[in-house]
Design an enzyme around this catalytic site. Structure first.
Site, PDB file in Angstrom:
ATOM      1  N   TYR A  17      27.266  66.385  77.486  1.00 35.31           N
ATOM      2  CA  TYR A  17      26.742  65.012  77.583  1.00 35.31           C
ATOM      3  C   TYR A  17      26.078  64.612  76.254  1.00 35.31           C
ATOM      4  O   TYR A  17      26.329  63.530  75.722  1.00 35.31           O
ATOM      5  CB  TYR A  17      25.745  64.936  78.743  1.00 35.31           C
ATOM      6  CG  TYR A  17      25.273  63.535  79.047  1.00 35.31           C
ATOM      7  CD1 TYR A  17      26.083  62.639  79.744  1.00 35.31           C
ATOM      8  CD2 TYR A  17      24.017  63.098  78.647  1.00 35.31           C
ATOM      9  CE1 TYR A  17      25.657  61.352  80.037  1.00 35.31           C
ATOM     10  CE2 TYR A  17      23.572  61.812  78.931  1.00 35.31           C
ATOM     11  CZ  TYR A  17      24.390  60.941  79.625  1.00 35.31           C
ATOM     12  OH  TYR A  17      23.967  59.666  79.910  1.00 35.31           O
ATOM     13  N   SER A  76      22.606  57.174  74.926  1.00 35.51           N
ATOM     14  CA  SER A  76      21.541  57.685  75.793  1.00 35.51           C
ATOM     15  C   SER A  76      20.395  58.110  74.892  1.00 35.51           C
ATOM     16  O   SER A  76      20.572  58.238  73.676  1.00 35.51           O
ATOM     17  CB  SER A  76      22.067  58.916  76.561  1.00 35.51           C
ATOM     18  OG  SER A  76      21.016  59.613  77.182  1.00 35.51           O
TER      19      SER A  76
HETATM   20  N1  LIG Z   1      20.799  56.820  84.562  1.00 35.55           N
HETATM   21  C1  LIG Z   1      20.292  57.338  83.464  1.00 35.55           C
HETATM   22  O1  LIG Z   1      19.201  57.927  83.475  1.00 35.55           O
HETATM   23  C2  LIG Z   1      21.026  57.205  82.152  1.00 35.55           C
HETATM   24  C3  LIG Z   1      20.354  57.601  80.987  1.00 35.55           C
HETATM   25  C4  LIG Z   1      20.994  57.472  79.768  1.00 35.55           C
HETATM   26  C5  LIG Z   1      22.268  56.941  79.697  1.00 35.55           C
HETATM   27  N2  LIG Z   1      22.908  56.566  80.844  1.00 35.55           N
HETATM   28  C6  LIG Z   1      24.254  56.015  80.723  1.00 35.55           C
HETATM   29  O2  LIG Z   1      24.282  54.735  81.327  1.00 35.55           O
HETATM   30  C7  LIG Z   1      25.621  54.438  81.731  1.00 35.55           C
HETATM   31  C8  LIG Z   1      25.616  53.909  83.156  1.00 35.55           C
HETATM   32  O3  LIG Z   1      25.296  54.970  84.027  1.00 35.55           O
HETATM   33  P1  LIG Z   1      24.422  54.799  85.341  1.00 35.55           P
HETATM   34  O4  LIG Z   1      23.180  55.513  85.098  1.00 35.55           O
HETATM   35  O5  LIG Z   1      24.394  53.393  85.766  1.00 35.55           O
HETATM   36  O6  LIG Z   1      25.268  55.726  86.336  1.00 35.55           O
HETATM   37  P2  LIG Z   1      26.131  55.409  87.660  1.00 35.55           P
HETATM   38  O7  LIG Z   1      26.757  56.728  88.031  1.00 35.55           O
HETATM   39  O8  LIG Z   1      25.293  54.732  88.660  1.00 35.55           O
HETATM   40  O9  LIG Z   1      27.244  54.401  87.134  1.00 35.55           O
HETATM   41  C9  LIG Z   1      28.300  54.825  86.291  1.00 35.55           C
HETATM   42  C10 LIG Z   1      29.584  54.110  86.712  1.00 35.55           C
HETATM   43  O10 LIG Z   1      30.640  54.551  85.832  1.00 35.55           O
HETATM   44  C11 LIG Z   1      31.812  54.686  86.635  1.00 35.55           C
HETATM   45  N3  LIG Z   1      32.789  55.577  86.016  1.00 35.55           N
HETATM   46  C12 LIG Z   1      32.769  56.930  85.964  1.00 35.55           C
HETATM   47  N4  LIG Z   1      33.882  57.384  85.374  1.00 35.55           N
HETATM   48  C13 LIG Z   1      34.640  56.308  85.047  1.00 35.55           C
HETATM   49  C14 LIG Z   1      35.888  56.126  84.420  1.00 35.55           C
HETATM   50  N5  LIG Z   1      36.629  57.179  84.017  1.00 35.55           N
HETATM   51  N6  LIG Z   1      36.357  54.871  84.246  1.00 35.55           N
HETATM   52  C15 LIG Z   1      35.641  53.808  84.674  1.00 35.55           C
HETATM   53  N7  LIG Z   1      34.437  53.907  85.289  1.00 35.55           N
HETATM   54  C16 LIG Z   1      33.944  55.141  85.459  1.00 35.55           C
HETATM   55  C17 LIG Z   1      31.303  55.246  87.954  1.00 35.55           C
HETATM   56  O11 LIG Z   1      32.255  55.069  88.994  1.00 35.55           O
HETATM   57  C18 LIG Z   1      30.020  54.467  88.146  1.00 35.55           C
HETATM   58  O12 LIG Z   1      30.247  53.280  88.885  1.00 35.55           O
HETATM   59  C19 LIG Z   1      26.415  55.729  81.522  1.00 35.55           C
HETATM   60  O13 LIG Z   1      27.127  55.663  80.302  1.00 35.55           O
HETATM   61  C20 LIG Z   1      25.336  56.784  81.445  1.00 35.55           C
HETATM   62  O14 LIG Z   1      25.750  57.917  80.714  1.00 35.55           O
HETATM   63  C21 LIG Z   1      22.320  56.696  82.066  1.00 35.55           C
END
Ligand SMILES: NC(=O)c1ccc[n+]([C@@H]2O[C@H](COP(=O)([O-])OP(=O)(O)OC[C@H]3O[C@@H](n4cnc5c(N)ncnc54)[C@H](O)[C@@H]3O)[C@@H](O)[C@H]2O)c1
Length: 277
Positions: free
Chosen positions: A157, A144
């Site tokens: 986080y 991130s």
């Molecule tokens: N959205 C943002 O602004 C942002 C910013 C930086 C990093 N990220 C990272 O991007 C990645 C994707 O996140 P997103 O934003 O698409 O969020 P999201 O919540 O839409 O998707 C995350 C997915 O991970 C799944 N998940 C959660 N726990 C799990 C587990 N134990 N085993 C398997 N699957 C699991 C959830 O069910 C969900 O479908 C994550 O690693 C998040 O930390 C997101």
């Protein structure tokens, strides 16, 4: 090795956390470009919905990334699924918790660390032997912008995402000359379900600290999941070792390099005041 084209068309792309957000969009886009996709999520309904949206070959399995044995078994299944080599593993699944450290429930912090960091390590344990045998493949670990900087009320986080960055860089150096690439992804704000899926601290009366975070996040996050997936996909195909997603990620990264100690007070004065109003 980095810098040469790293075409995924016709190669299997494996994605965790594909039931929502960036994982879902990555699955849709890679499939559209001609890759068979092997997708997993702990959310069965979300995963099934993604599988429905895929045009082309898809293998969908419910998987909790914290479960190393299940991850190992899934890798064996993917390896036997098609004749084509595995092009890429995207360790994308992630969660967050929004609470001050003093109010934090240690169990919530452990959950964040287990999913975000141990889940990535499990994915590497499961798929690296296959890629070593092939002599090719890319492991993409989702960190991130908070893996590049610290941010209040996100201690667990930030710790998990810094851990992913350190792990990924060390592994990348270790795998030089093997044909296996390793990259980290650093998104800024992307309009996904990450905050609505987050855990929050509740006081004794059941009130949520930062209870309005989800609505606020949707209004300040600059990048759509579709755009984020395109940036990540292009980064992988260009062989980038470090993929920043969105203008905020680029800006914050620059700020941290220029002002490694004072970046947050600058951010707070110049940028965050607009997002608070
Ligand atoms: N959205 C943002 O602004 C942002 C910013 C930086 C990093 N990220 C990272 O991007 C990645 C994707 O996140 P997103 O934003 O698409 O969020 P999201 O919540 O839409 O998707 C995350 C997915 O991970 C799944 N998940 C959660 N726990 C799990 C587990 N134990 N085993 C398997 N699957 C699991 C959830 O069910 C969900 O479908 C994550 O690693 C998040 O930390 C997101």
């Amino acid at each position: 090795m980095f810098g040469s084209r790293n075409q995924m068309t016709g190669r299997v792309v494996v994605i965790t956390g594909a039931g929502s957000g960036m994982g879902r969009e990555l699955a849709i886009q890679f499939a559209r470009e001609g890759s068979p996709v092997a997708i997993t999520d702990v959310d069965r309904d979300g995963l099934a919905a993604t599988a429905e949206m895929i045009e082309g070959d898809v293998l969908a399995r419910e998987l909790d990334v914290r479960d190393r044995s299940a991850f190992m078994a899934f890798a064996v299944e993917v390896d036997q699924w098609t004749e084509t080599p595995i092009g890429c593993l995207i360790n994308n699944a992630g969660v967050t918790v929004i609470q001050s450290f003093s109010d934090a429930s240690p169990e919530d912090d452990e959950w964040v660390m287990d999913v975000n960091y141990t889940g990535v390590v499990n994915g590497c344990h499961a798929f690296l032997p296959i890629m070593r045998r092939q002599g090719s493949g890319t492991i993409v670990n989702t960190s991130s912008v908070f893996g590049l900087m610290g941010y209040p009320h996100q201690t667990a986080y930030c710790a998990s995402k810094h851990a992913v960055k350190g792990f990924t860089e060390a592994l990348r150096h270790e795998l030089r000359g093997t044909g296996v690439r390793v990259a980290s992804v650093h998104p800024g704000g992307v309009r996904t379900a990450i905050i609505s899926n987050a855990r929050f601290h509740e006081d004794d009366a059941g009130n949520r600290e930062h209870g309005d975070a989800s609505a606020r996040f949707q209004s300040v996050a600059l990048t759509s999941p579709e755009r984020a997936a395109t940036i990540i996909r292009n980064g992988i195909e260009k062989g980038r070792a470090r993929i920043r997603v969105g203008p905020d990620a680029v800006l914050f990264d620059l700020l941290v390099r220029l002002f490694p100690v004072r970046y947050y007070s600058i951010l707070d004065r110049v940028f965050l005041r607009f997002t608070r109003s």
